[in-house]
Design a protein around this motif. Structure first.
Motif, PDB file in Angstrom:
ATOM      1  N   ARG A   1     -74.499 -28.933  -2.856  1.00  0.00           N
ATOM      2  CA  ARG A   1     -74.271 -28.972  -4.307  1.00  0.00           C
ATOM      3  C   ARG A   1     -74.215 -30.429  -4.748  1.00  0.00           C
ATOM      4  O   ARG A   1     -73.588 -31.265  -4.084  1.00  0.00           O
ATOM      5  N   ALA A   2     -74.860 -30.757  -5.842  1.00  0.00           N
ATOM      6  CA  ALA A   2     -74.845 -32.126  -6.379  1.00  0.00           C
ATOM      7  C   ALA A   2     -74.808 -32.060  -7.890  1.00  0.00           C
ATOM      8  O   ALA A   2     -75.543 -31.267  -8.503  1.00  0.00           O
ATOM      9  N   GLU A   3     -73.976 -32.875  -8.490  1.00  0.00           N
ATOM     10  CA  GLU A   3     -73.835 -32.877  -9.946  1.00  0.00           C
ATOM     11  C   GLU A   3     -73.254 -34.219 -10.392  1.00  0.00           C
ATOM     12  O   GLU A   3     -72.763 -35.013  -9.576  1.00  0.00           O
ATOM     13  N   LYS A   4     -73.303 -34.419 -11.679  1.00  0.00           N
ATOM     14  CA  LYS A   4     -72.681 -35.602 -12.281  1.00  0.00           C
ATOM     15  C   LYS A   4     -71.458 -35.141 -13.041  1.00  0.00           C
ATOM     16  O   LYS A   4     -71.547 -34.272 -13.906  1.00  0.00           O
ATOM     17  N   ARG A   5     -70.299 -35.718 -12.694  1.00  0.00           N
ATOM     18  CA  ARG A   5     -69.043 -35.286 -13.294  1.00  0.00           C
ATOM     19  C   ARG A   5     -68.203 -36.511 -13.639  1.00  0.00           C
ATOM     20  O   ARG A   5     -67.907 -37.339 -12.774  1.00  0.00           O
ATOM     21  N   ASP A   6     -67.831 -36.630 -14.908  1.00  0.00           N
ATOM     22  CA  ASP A   6     -67.006 -37.757 -15.377  1.00  0.00           C
ATOM     23  C   ASP A   6     -67.623 -39.104 -15.027  1.00  0.00           C
ATOM     24  O   ASP A   6     -66.939 -40.047 -14.604  1.00  0.00           O
TER      25      ASP A   6
END
Length: 453
Positions: A377-382
């Protein structure tokens, strides 16, 4: 020991700074006293001198216009005028006193202005006066001395001179004493740091600088140095463990290599020689892999491996890594579930980052459950890029989750699995090089590794 100690005291930076402070302090006091003296004493003297100078000019004009008798009458009338007592003397060109209520005056001509003692006896009582006097030469050479009583200003001058002298001496003594006390206090704190540093240099890595608990700058510095010493102790201990682990890890392949070569020397058949040569090459390859991994970790930790930070399409990199490991996972009956957000990017060394992700996928496949699932899983958060790779294997006990980042450390339950124990150490070094954070957590079941950049 006394002489060197005394010499060190005089070479002390804190003492020199203290003496500089004393000099600046006394200079500031002198400037302040000078300003007070100007405003409260010297300036009033100048103002009175200007007034008396004007009076002297007026009386010289009376002498020129009305004669000597008119001057004498004007001087007599002046003695009853003005807020300050009028004092004067008229001496003809032959030095004979024509009239005067000044008890004395200088034989030489008064320059700009002067202060003259003018104590007078009034009704049998002596009264103290100080005349601020100005002299004017008349046309016939006579001396006209015109003055006004400034006893109050003169008393103020004497009191200020005496008081300021004592105050400066007292301030100097207090400043010097305070400077020496400050130098001694600072010197003691510096000596504690120096003694601790020398004991650490002598090999006692457990030494720490004592804290006073005051929260001042020295306590903050000491706390920072203690943290640094703690890190050094951890680093040295880590090096010691790595050295022990290197020796342990190399002993087995070296022993096998030695045995294979010894048997190869004694082998009679070609088949036996081929088999032993293959085993020797395998052990040599294992040794080569260990040394390569150690060298690469060392180069990464020292920053020498960073070929160049460039914008990296993280989405594509993660997709490529998943596709690269998909055949091995399928061979073990495992599924790879990926949830990679589009458009992820970061500044990084692409090859190193791919190596880190690849190591994590390899571990997830190797130590995950057969027929299990690997989740990416990979995402951009804050504003942070977050990469999460997990498996459904037995997991890592909490007490081992930090230690698995060390070189050669193997979780006891997985010691029989093939590997060098350097994979996660390499990942940790790459993440640290990119100013990221690596966390190992429970995936319930399994292990979850989270990289944050």
């Amino acid at each position: 020991m006394t002489a060197p100690r005394r010499g060190r005291v005089w070479r002390s930076l804190t003492l020199r700074l203290g003496l500089i402070y004393v000099a600046l302090f006394l200079t500031s006091i002198a400037v302040l006293f000078g300003a007070v003296y100007w405003v409260g004493i010297y300036r009033p003297f100048l103002q009175e001198a200007r007034k008396v100078r004007i009076e002297a000019g007026d009386f010289a004009a009376i002498d020129r216009g009305g004669g000597r008798d008119a001057l004498v009458r004007a001087l007599i009338l002046r003695r009853d005028t003005g807020p300050r007592r009028a004092l004067d003397a008229l001496i003809d060109a032959d030095g004979k006193t024509v009239m005067a209520n000044l008890p004395s005056w200088p034989r030489e001509e008064i320059g700009d202005w002067a202060l003259l003692d003018a104590d007078l006896s009034v009704h049998g009582q002596e009264e103290d006066y100080t005349a601020l006097a100005v002299e004017k030469r008349l046309d016939d050479g006579a001396r006209l001395i015109i003055g006004r009583d400034v006893e109050d200003i003169d008393d103020r001058d004497e009191l200020f001179s005496l008081g300021s002298a004592w105050l400066i001496v007292l301030a100097a003594l207090l400043a010097i004493g305070g400077s020496l006390a400050m130098s001694a206090a600072v010197g003691r704190r510096i000596d504690m740091v120096t003694r601790t540093a020398r004991r650490v240099m002598a090999g006692s890595l457990t030494e720490r600088i004592p804290l006073r608990g005051t929260g001042d700058d020295f306590d903050e510095l000491s706390e920072t140095l203690n943290l640094m010493l703690g890190r050094i102790e951890e680093s040295v201990e880590s090096v010691r463990r790595v050295s022990d682990n290197v020796a342990h890890e190399l002993r087995t392949p070296l022993a096998r290599l030695h045995a294979d070569l010894d048997e190869l020397r004694m082998a009679n058949s070609d088949d036996e020689r081929q088999r032993l040569a293959g085993q020797a090459l395998t052990e040599a390859g294992r040794l080569q892999a260990i040394f390569d991994a150690l060298l690469r970790i060392a180069r990464i930790e020292s920053g020498r491996h960073l070929a160049g930070v460039k914008p990296v399409d993280l989405t594509t990199l993660l997709t490529d890594a998943v596709e690269f490991h998909l055949p091995d996972a399928e061979e073990r009956g495992q599924r790879i579930e990926s949830n990679i957000a589009p458009g992820l990017a970061m500044a990084a060394d692409r090859n190193l980052l791919f190596q880190a992700v690849s190591n994590l996928l390899d571990n997830a496949s190797k130590y995950g459950a057969a027929g299990g699932t690997i989740r990416v899983r990979a995402e951009k958060r804050d504003g942070m890029v977050r990469i999460e790779i997990g498996d459904t294997g037995p997991g890592i006990a909490p007490e081992y989750r930090e230690r698995v980042k060390e070189r050669f450390f193997r979780v006891p339950d997985t010691a029989a699995q093939p590997g060098t124990g350097l994979g996660l150490a390499l990942v940790a070094a790459i993440v640290a090089l990119h100013k990221g954070r690596m966390e190992i957590d429970d995936a319930g079941p399994g292990t979850k590794v989270v990289l944050t950049f």
